[in-house]
Design a protein around this motif. Structure first.
Motif, short mmCIF file in Angstrom:
data_model
loop_
_atom_site.label_atom_id
_atom_site.label_comp_id
_atom_site.label_asym_id
_atom_site.label_seq_id
_atom_site.Cartn_x
_atom_site.Cartn_y
_atom_site.Cartn_z
N THR A 1 11.71 -22.73 25.47
CA THR A 1 10.74 -23.80 25.24
C THR A 1 11.40 -24.99 24.57
OG1 THR A 1 10.08 -23.14 23.01
CG2 THR A 1 8.95 -22.06 24.84
N THR A 2 10.68 -26.09 24.58
CA THR A 2 11.13 -27.29 23.87
C THR A 2 10.69 -27.24 22.41
OG1 THR A 2 9.13 -28.45 24.56
CG2 THR A 2 11.10 -28.73 25.93
N GLY A 3 9.99 -26.19 22.04
CA GLY A 3 9.50 -26.04 20.67
C GLY A 3 8.12 -25.41 20.68
N TRP A 4 7.65 -25.03 19.52
CA TRP A 4 6.35 -24.40 19.41
C TRP A 4 5.46 -25.29 18.58
CZ3 TRP A 4 4.38 -20.60 22.11
CH2 TRP A 4 3.19 -20.04 21.69
N PRO A 5 4.23 -25.50 18.92
CA PRO A 5 3.55 -24.94 20.09
C PRO A 5 3.95 -25.65 21.37
CG PRO A 5 2.06 -26.41 18.92
CD PRO A 5 3.34 -26.37 18.13
N CYS A 6 3.80 -24.95 22.46
CA CYS A 6 4.07 -25.56 23.76
C CYS A 6 2.95 -25.16 24.73
CB CYS A 6 5.44 -25.17 24.31
SG CYS A 6 5.61 -23.45 24.78
N GLU A 7 2.79 -25.92 25.79
CA GLU A 7 1.75 -25.65 26.77
C GLU A 7 2.17 -24.47 27.63
OE1 GLU A 7 0.54 -29.12 28.96
OE2 GLU A 7 0.79 -30.37 27.20
N THR A 8 1.48 -23.35 27.50
CA THR A 8 1.83 -22.15 28.26
C THR A 8 0.69 -21.70 29.16
OG1 THR A 8 1.08 -20.76 26.42
CG2 THR A 8 3.44 -21.29 26.51
N GLY A 9 -0.29 -22.58 29.40
CA GLY A 9 -1.43 -22.18 30.23
C GLY A 9 -1.03 -21.74 31.63
N SER A 10 -0.10 -22.46 32.26
CA SER A 10 0.31 -22.08 33.62
C SER A 10 1.04 -20.75 33.62
CB SER A 10 1.19 -23.18 34.24
OG SER A 10 2.33 -23.44 33.44
N LEU A 11 1.84 -20.47 32.59
CA LEU A 11 2.53 -19.19 32.47
C LEU A 11 1.52 -18.07 32.21
CD1 LEU A 11 5.05 -17.41 32.19
CD2 LEU A 11 5.12 -18.09 29.77
N SER A 12 0.59 -18.31 31.30
CA SER A 12 -0.43 -17.30 31.01
C SER A 12 -1.23 -16.95 32.25
CB SER A 12 -1.38 -17.79 29.91
OG SER A 12 -0.68 -17.96 28.71
N TRP A 13 -1.59 -17.97 33.05
CA TRP A 13 -2.35 -17.69 34.27
C TRP A 13 -1.52 -16.88 35.26
CZ3 TRP A 13 -6.11 -16.08 36.63
CH2 TRP A 13 -6.27 -16.19 38.00
N LEU A 14 -0.24 -17.18 35.39
CA LEU A 14 0.64 -16.41 36.28
C LEU A 14 0.67 -14.95 35.85
CD1 LEU A 14 2.81 -16.02 38.46
CD2 LEU A 14 4.49 -16.78 36.78
N ILE A 15 0.84 -14.72 34.55
CA ILE A 15 0.91 -13.34 34.04
C ILE A 15 -0.43 -12.63 34.23
CG2 ILE A 15 1.19 -11.96 31.95
CD1 ILE A 15 3.28 -14.11 31.08
N GLU A 16 -1.53 -13.30 33.93
CA GLU A 16 -2.85 -12.68 34.09
C GLU A 16 -3.15 -12.39 35.56
OE1 GLU A 16 -5.77 -15.07 32.07
OE2 GLU A 16 -4.62 -14.97 30.21
N ALA A 17 -2.83 -13.34 36.44
CA ALA A 17 -3.07 -13.13 37.87
C ALA A 17 -2.20 -12.01 38.41
CB ALA A 17 -2.80 -14.42 38.65
N SER A 18 -1.08 -11.75 37.75
CA SER A 18 -0.17 -10.67 38.16
C SER A 18 -0.58 -9.32 37.59
CB SER A 18 1.26 -11.00 37.70
OG SER A 18 1.69 -12.20 38.26
N GLY A 19 -1.66 -9.31 36.81
CA GLY A 19 -2.16 -8.05 36.25
C GLY A 19 -1.85 -7.87 34.78
N GLY A 20 -1.21 -8.84 34.16
CA GLY A 20 -0.89 -8.73 32.73
C GLY A 20 -2.11 -8.85 31.86
N THR A 21 -2.12 -8.13 30.78
CA THR A 21 -3.22 -8.18 29.81
C THR A 21 -2.62 -8.20 28.41
OG1 THR A 21 -3.34 -5.76 29.72
CG2 THR A 21 -4.80 -6.87 31.30
N ASP A 22 -3.46 -8.43 27.44
CA ASP A 22 -3.03 -8.41 26.04
C ASP A 22 -1.80 -9.26 25.79
OD1 ASP A 22 -5.11 -6.59 25.45
OD2 ASP A 22 -3.86 -4.91 26.04
N LEU A 23 -1.88 -10.52 26.19
CA LEU A 23 -0.77 -11.42 25.99
C LEU A 23 -0.62 -11.76 24.51
CD1 LEU A 23 -1.35 -13.97 28.90
CD2 LEU A 23 -0.02 -11.88 28.92
N SER A 24 0.61 -11.72 24.03
CA SER A 24 0.89 -12.15 22.67
C SER A 24 2.14 -13.00 22.70
CB SER A 24 1.07 -10.94 21.74
OG SER A 24 2.17 -10.16 22.14
N TYR A 25 2.22 -13.91 21.77
CA TYR A 25 3.33 -14.85 21.72
C TYR A 25 4.11 -14.66 20.44
CZ TYR A 25 0.67 -17.00 25.45
OH TYR A 25 -0.01 -17.22 26.62
N GLY A 26 5.41 -14.53 20.58
CA GLY A 26 6.28 -14.43 19.41
C GLY A 26 7.10 -15.69 19.31
N THR A 27 7.57 -16.00 18.14
CA THR A 27 8.39 -17.18 17.96
C THR A 27 9.76 -16.79 17.48
OG1 THR A 27 7.53 -17.44 15.73
CG2 THR A 27 6.50 -18.73 17.46
#
Length: 128
Positions: A102-128
């Motif tokens: 990333t370029t730093g936190w916070p960053c826009e991750t909506g498109s990534l989150s949607w990819l993961i969710e559409a792929s069947g991912g659940t319980d997303l958590s973000y670490g720094t």
């Protein structure tokens, strides 16, 4: 197969280039509202906190909206993203991880989150 680097397929080609299951999980495309005020929306968006933006970016996304974040042409934000795929793996059966640069936190991750969710991912958590 996707065209060589440096070309961006027309929107109509993407449903045949991407996995069918992903395209089917996307929200149906809608007709743009001609009275939509882009400048007002951008002011509203910039005023939101990171948490509010994350809540607004919950899926499903329209395919055109998702592709916008990868489109390197003048029509998209592909040259202006704040994250890039780095690595992924399986940590145990039924559980995996995705690592992005990333370029730093916070960053826009909506498109990534949607990819993961559409792929069947659940319980997303973000670490720094």
């Amino acid at each position: 197969m996707i065209e060589r680097v440096g070309t961006w397929p027309a929107f109509e080609r993407w449903p045949e280039l991407l996995p069918t299951w992903f395209v089917q999980r996307c929200e149906p495309e809608s007709v743009p509202d001609p009275s939509f005020d882009v400048e007002a929306w951008e002011r509203w968006w910039r005023a939101l906190t990171s948490e509010q933006k994350a809540a607004e970016c919950q899926g499903p996304w329209m395919l055109s909206d998702w592709l916008y974040y990868f489109d390197p042409t003048e029509e998209g934000r592909g040259d202006d993203r704040s994250w890039w795929w780095w690595d992924a793996g399986v940590s145990e059966p039924g559980s995996g991880w995705v690592e992005v640069a990333t370029t730093g936190w916070p960053c826009e991750t909506g498109s990534l989150s949607w990819l993961i969710e559409a792929s069947g991912g659940t319980d997303l958590s973000y670490g720094t």
